[in-house]
Design an enzyme around this catalytic site. Sequence first.
Site, PDB file in Angstrom:
ATOM      1  N   HIS A  60       3.419   0.004  -1.682  1.00 56.51           N
ATOM      2  CA  HIS A  60       2.165  -0.244  -2.406  1.00 56.51           C
ATOM      3  C   HIS A  60       1.930   0.870  -3.428  1.00 56.51           C
ATOM      4  CE1 HIS A  60      -2.302  -1.314  -2.450  1.00 56.51           C
ATOM      5  NE2 HIS A  60      -2.288  -0.108  -3.009  1.00 56.51           N
ATOM      6  N   GLU A  61       2.035   2.128  -2.965  1.00 57.19           N
ATOM      7  CA  GLU A  61       1.818   3.254  -3.871  1.00 57.19           C
ATOM      8  C   GLU A  61       2.945   3.360  -4.903  1.00 57.19           C
ATOM      9  OE1 GLU A  61      -0.937   4.425  -3.783  1.00 57.19           O
ATOM     10  OE2 GLU A  61      -1.697   4.237  -1.749  1.00 57.19           O
ATOM     11  N   HIS A  64       2.216   1.074  -7.812  1.00 59.82           N
ATOM     12  CA  HIS A  64       1.278   1.700  -8.752  1.00 59.82           C
ATOM     13  C   HIS A  64       2.021   2.678  -9.669  1.00 59.82           C
ATOM     14  CE1 HIS A  64      -2.485   0.156  -7.238  1.00 59.82           C
ATOM     15  NE2 HIS A  64      -2.345   0.696  -6.044  1.00 59.82           N
TER      16      HIS A  64
END
Length: 268
Positions: A60-61, A64
């Site tokens: 998820h990170e 980003h």
Amino acid sequence: MSGSGTGISRAERRISPIFLGLVAVMGASGWAVWADVSPRMGIAVFLFVTAAWVVSLCLHEYAHARTALHSGDISIGAKGYLKLNPFAYTHALLSIVLPVLFVIMGGIGLPGGAVFIERARIRGRWRHSLISAAGPLTNVLFAIVCTAPFWLDALDGVPGPFRYALGFLALLQVTAAILNFLPVPGLDGYGVIEPWLSHGIRRQMEPFAPFGLLAVFALLWIPEVNEVFFDAVHALLRSLGVTDLDSYCGLNLYRFWKEETPFCLVSP
């Protein structure tokens, strides 16, 4: 040597041994659940789901960071965000520890903290929105993968505990995606719409950003809000073939420190 067109060195893109270790734990514990070789099935389910959940948080990170890199923030590599190391994030406590605790306490995939992105380097509102959306879209992808055996009707021969673990993991990914997309300051959903708001509104919302996640968590402790939220989550899961029994037994086995429900230990 730098990466093509990004100025990122190979060392800055090298996958962290910590992440590889998490993947190894996920694979080994998943096999233990499938093969039923653990003396305590709940411990194997706990390790499998927790490792898979942390892996999804790392990705998820990473989503980003990778989107920000290709949008103009070349500082991402130096910060270590491309290595998938959970301890490299701006707030490792928010990004990893608290989300795992939320799973243990409430069986919910509450989103964690985000990587620090130098927004001034990025031009264009669409790019800013895409950077914010990239993380929760990763949770959506994980949810699709976890539920695929259910909606493809491909569960013949799959051991019950493994099916239940997938069902619970799917619930975590669905709740994480929904909560992340809420337009609440501090969450990714607000980051998606923020570039399109007026400067005055953004200034007014800015002080609330540090408390957005805590406010959502507090609201979910209200029984009426919690019931409505999980009714919607389970309705979505049922439409994907994941029954309430699947997610219930997954949570039951995950909490190995509590008494296991006998029928959750056998194939449905």
